[in-house]
Design an enzyme around this catalytic site. Sequence first.
Site, mmCIF file in Angstrom:
data_model
loop_
_atom_site.group_PDB
_atom_site.id
_atom_site.type_symbol
_atom_site.label_atom_id
_atom_site.label_comp_id
_atom_site.label_asym_id
_atom_site.label_seq_id
_atom_site.Cartn_x
_atom_site.Cartn_y
_atom_site.Cartn_z
ATOM 1 C CB THR A 194 -0.955 0.161 1.123
ATOM 2 O OG1 THR A 194 -1.723 -1.091 1.054
ATOM 3 C CG2 THR A 194 -1.662 1.365 1.213
ATOM 4 C CG ASN A 251 -6.525 -8.226 -5.707
ATOM 5 O OD1 ASN A 251 -6.304 -7.525 -6.606
ATOM 6 N ND2 ASN A 251 -7.152 -7.862 -4.651
ATOM 7 C CD GLN A 290 -2.681 -11.309 -4.354
ATOM 8 O OE1 GLN A 290 -2.137 -12.569 -4.465
ATOM 9 N NE2 GLN A 290 -3.209 -10.664 -3.505
ATOM 10 C CB SER A 323 2.805 -7.185 -0.121
ATOM 11 O OG SER A 323 2.439 -7.095 1.118
ATOM 12 C CB ALA A 324 6.951 -9.647 3.222
ATOM 13 C CG HIS A 325 0.802 -9.948 3.911
ATOM 14 N ND1 HIS A 325 -0.429 -10.161 3.847
ATOM 15 C CD2 HIS A 325 0.901 -8.500 3.492
ATOM 16 C CE1 HIS A 325 -0.887 -9.050 3.335
ATOM 17 N NE2 HIS A 325 -0.277 -8.215 3.336
ATOM 18 C CB THR A 384 14.574 3.079 12.711
ATOM 19 O OG1 THR A 384 15.274 4.212 13.210
ATOM 20 C CG2 THR A 384 15.596 1.976 13.118
ATOM 21 C CB CYS A 418 -13.476 -4.072 0.742
ATOM 22 S SG CYS A 418 -14.991 -3.734 2.198
#
Length: 543
Positions: free
Chosen positions: A241, A314, A342, A362-364, A400, A487
């Site tokens: 995002t 997605n 995706q 995106s990592a997840h 950081t 959503c």
Amino acid sequence: MELTTKGRYAVMAMADLASHAASRASSAAALSIEAAAVEVAADSPSAVPLSQIAERQRLSLAYLEQLFVPLRRAGLVESARGRTGGYRLARTAAEISIADIMEAVEEDTQFTRCSGEDPRCSRDTPCITHGLWQQLSDVTSSFFQNVTLADVIAGTPFRAPATVAAKSVPSHRIYFDYNATSPLRSAARAAMIAAMDVAGNPSSVHAEGRAARAIIEAARAKVAALVGAKPSEVVFTSGATEANTWVMAQPWSTIFVAGVEHDSVLAATAASAAEVVPLSTGRDGVIRFDAMISRVASGLPLGRALLTVQTANNETGVLQPIADIAGLAREHGVLLHTDAVQAAGRVPIDFAHLGLDLLSLSAHKLGGPKGIGALIIRDHLDLAPLLRGGGQERRRRAGTENLVAIAGFGAAAEAARLELAAMPRIAALRDRLEALLRETTPDAIIIGAESPRLANTSSIVVPGRSAETLVIKLDLAGIAISAGAACSSGKVGASHVLEAMGLGPELAKGAVRISLGFGTTDNDLAAFAATWKTIVSHPALAA
Ligand code: PMP
């Protein structure tokens, strides 16, 4: 698996080299990063002759000479000629993991047999104990990734692998919602646990800071490798995002965008001051570029224009022909951004080869932690920072770094890249699932079925059945899927993706999404099929 002498002796020799070179340096403990770099780069006296290592470690010189060929090729050591000839480390000891050494000498750290010829355990039909050995391999490989040469010579206590084997999906559940988020990979969990014990700020020059920096740079290289980019092109963000928002927040004069894009792209585009040119999407889910071509041809000045196109959707998994689109963008003088959230880890992506300008990750979605992602920015492309006030990420993104999440992202990216070859297994499971669904519910419509799609995704409408009720009933039966139109607030409305494909409100409201992943098994599929059959035949499900 049993480590061969190659791996053991390579680590032994490297540890000797690291400790001996360090003790020869004027005051190794006091070296700053820059001083250490100079130490490595210059023809310094810290080169160690192999004959000395051979003598100290009681190894054969001829064998060591052979071992150092791949170590040098992998960029772990440098040779020095002349009176002070020998070898020295090409990076600091804190920047060389045991995994780097194992990989350089091609030591096998896999406990599974499925990649070989053994008919009892193949990639397509893994044996009953495959998961066990795979987890052990993951734990071993993340252990090797998280122990550096500096740890070995300092005798730093090693992290117990037992703490990393927790199961991320409870065994009584079937998780078919990988596109919403994927379970955490064990390698990512292990990398994060290890990173939690690193005290330093990655910007600090002391040893603790350098250890943190080494974790970030190792993760950066792994993320870069996943998408064929250079490490210097990877900027870590809080997720896709942020990456998408950052791209759209640039002072573009024109943005070309289709309605099937993710909300984070659409909302940021709508908030930009640019002229927004909407692109249409066919019922097949494939984006059409006529509006862009005629806008360019209109003769109106275009300025600094951006085309943003997702690599894969997605909800439907439909893939856009990114290579052709990159050619089109170049031809029309437009920069290209792709939201590859995706697609990454599910199809091969080659940022450099495709000639992309910007790419969001995106990592997840690939087995890493939530709240971390990256924007890949082509070298020399000038992007104004979104977050300012610090020199992190080479002044491109202040704040950081999220060290723990970055460590997990790197491990997940590496595992996802190595498992790309196993996607046919997932594709076969998805095809069987769709065949089963068609059998039980012959009127089911599979959205985007005629288009190139991700191997793991099915978007399905069962006419007369409410998507929301299906999701709830399956959840109660222990199966997690999502409504295609769910959503981020969890509410189900009409899917903007399906509407943009011209599918009409009934279909746009009624789709469920089933998305599989690395943990999906044959048994999951069989259990799902049985439950689905019971649930869809229930009259109370009529919308
Ligand atoms: N783009 C796509 C295509 C996505 O599927 C998602 C996640 N739903 C995002 C962007 C946003 O990613 P993140 O959760 O990292 O902010």
